[in-house]
Design an enzyme around this catalytic site. Structure first.
Site, PDB file in Angstrom:
ATOM      1  CG  ASP A  47       8.336   0.947  -6.684  1.00  0.00           C
ATOM      2  OD1 ASP A  47       8.489   0.674  -5.490  1.00  0.00           O
ATOM      3  OD2 ASP A  47       7.594   0.296  -7.449  1.00  0.00           O
ATOM      4  CG  HIS A  91      11.326  -2.096  -6.677  1.00  0.00           C
ATOM      5  ND1 HIS A  91       9.951  -2.237  -6.646  1.00  0.00           N
ATOM      6  CD2 HIS A  91      11.702  -2.268  -7.975  1.00  0.00           C
ATOM      7  CE1 HIS A  91       9.524  -2.479  -7.882  1.00  0.00           C
ATOM      8  NE2 HIS A  91      10.560  -2.503  -8.698  1.00  0.00           N
ATOM      9  CE  LYS A 119      -4.123  -1.939   0.316  1.00  0.00           C
ATOM     10  NZ  LYS A 119      -3.931  -3.253   0.784  1.00  0.00           N
TER      11      LYS A 119
HETATM   12  C1  GAR Z   1      10.401  -8.358  -1.909  1.00  0.00           C
HETATM   13  O1  GAR Z   1      10.940  -8.994  -3.027  1.00  0.00           O
HETATM   14  C2  GAR Z   1      10.379  -6.848  -2.117  1.00  0.00           C
HETATM   15  O2  GAR Z   1      11.469  -6.380  -2.852  1.00  0.00           O
HETATM   16  C3  GAR Z   1       9.107  -6.681  -2.897  1.00  0.00           C
HETATM   17  O3  GAR Z   1       8.206  -7.556  -2.263  1.00  0.00           O
HETATM   18  C4  GAR Z   1       8.916  -8.693  -1.754  1.00  0.00           C
HETATM   19  C5  GAR Z   1       8.519  -8.898  -0.314  1.00  0.00           C
HETATM   20  O4  GAR Z   1       9.075 -10.085   0.178  1.00  0.00           O
HETATM   21  N1  GAR Z   1       8.671  -5.325  -2.888  1.00  0.00           N
HETATM   22  C6  GAR Z   1       8.144  -4.724  -3.960  1.00  0.00           C
HETATM   23  O5  GAR Z   1       7.929  -5.293  -5.009  1.00  0.00           O
HETATM   24  C7  GAR Z   1       7.831  -3.238  -3.776  1.00  0.00           C
HETATM   25  N2  GAR Z   1       7.461  -2.613  -4.992  1.00  0.00           N
HETATM   26  P1  GAR Z   1       9.158 -10.351   1.749  1.00  0.00           P
HETATM   27  O6  GAR Z   1       7.752 -10.106   2.314  1.00  0.00           O
HETATM   28  O7  GAR Z   1       9.530 -11.796   1.855  1.00  0.00           O
HETATM   29  O8  GAR Z   1      10.179  -9.436   2.343  1.00  0.00           O
END
Ligand code: GAR
Length: 194
Positions: free
Chosen positions: A150, A109, A91
Site C-alpha cells: 500500500d 485500497h 498476497k
Molecule cells: C476492496 O475493498 C479493496 O479495496 C480491498 O479489498 C476489497 C476487495 O473487494 N483491498 C485491500 O484492502 C488492499 N489492501 P472485492 O474482492 O469485492 O473487489
C-alpha cells in the site's frame, strides 16, 4: 489513448474486477481484462470464467519460488499483458514482477493512503481502524504498486465524509461503491497517459 491487456489479481469476491470488466464491455475503457490470477479458488473467478476470460489459481506454497514467478511471466507473455491490476489480492507481488512492470501495476485500497495502509490492513480491518481513529473522512485510493504494501505513488483518491453513527459495515459499503467507479477511471487515466 492506449489500450492495455490487463491481468487482474484477486483473492476474494472480485467485485472491483467485475466493475473493471463491465466498464470495458460498455466501452468506457479501451483496455480489456484478459487474464485473472488468484491465490486460491476465489469466488471472484466465476464471473470472468463465465465470460471465457482465462483464469489461474497460483498457490505460492505449492511451487518453488522461481517457478512461482515463471508461471506468472509465461501467462503474461501468452496474453501480451502490459497492465496489472490488484483487486483485493491479499498476497505480495514478487519483486521481480514489480521491477518488470514498474508504473504498470495498480492497486486499490479502501482508505485514504498513506493513512491506514500496510501489512494486515485490508477489508474490514481498515474501516475499523479509520473509525477508531475518529477520522472525519475516508475513501478509496488507487496507487501504483512498489515493493512495500500500500505504498507507491497515488493515482486517484475519492473522499467521503464519515457520517454520524457510521459503522465499519456501512463505511465498507459506501467506500466499495466508490471503488467500483474509480478503478475503471484509474485505468482510463493510464490509457490517456503518454
Ligand atoms: C476492496 O475493498 C479493496 O479495496 C480491498 O479489498 C476489497 C476487495 O473487494 N483491498 C485491500 O484492502 C488492499 N489492501 P472485492 O474482492 O469485492 O473487489
Amino acid at each position: 489513448m492506449r489500450s492495455y491487456n490487463i491481468a487482474a489479481y484477486i483473492s476474494g469476491s472480485g467485485s472491483n474486477l467485475k466493475a473493471v470488466i463491465e466498464s470495458s464491455r460498455k466501452g468506457e475503457i479501451a483496455s480489456k481484462v484478459v487474464l485473472v490470477i488468484a491465490d486460491k479458488e476465489a469466488d471472484g473467478l466465476k464471473y470472468p470464467s463465465s465470460l471465457g476470460i482465462d483464469t489461474a489459481v497460483i498457490v505460492r506454497r505449492n511451487l518453488p519460488r522461481r517457478e512461482f514467478i515463471d508461471v506468472q511471466l509465461r501467462l503474461f507473455e501468452k496474453h501480451g499483458i502490459n497492465l496489472i491490476i490488484l483487486a483485493g489480492y491479499l498476497k505480495k507481488i514478487p519483486d521481480e514482477i514489480i521491477e518488470k512492470f514498474r508504473g504498470r501495476i495498480l492497486n486499490i485500497h479502501p482508505a485514504l493512503l498513506p493513512k491506514f495502509g500496510g501489512k494486515g490492513m485490508h477489508g474490514m480491518n481498515v474501516h475499523k481502524a479509520v473509525l477508531e481513529a475518529g477520522e472525519e473522512f475516508s475513501g478509496p485510493t488507487v496507487h501504483f504498486v512498489d515493493e512495500k504494501y500500500d505504498h507507491g505513488d497515488i493515482l486517484l483518491q475519492k473522499k467521503l465524509r464519515i457520517e454520524k453513527g457510521e459503522t465499519a459495515e456501512s463505511l465498507q459499503k459506501r467506500v466499495l461503491k466508490i471503488e467500483h467507479k474509480i478503478y475503471p477511471e484509474a485505468v482510463k487515466l493510464i490509457e490517456d497517459m503518454k
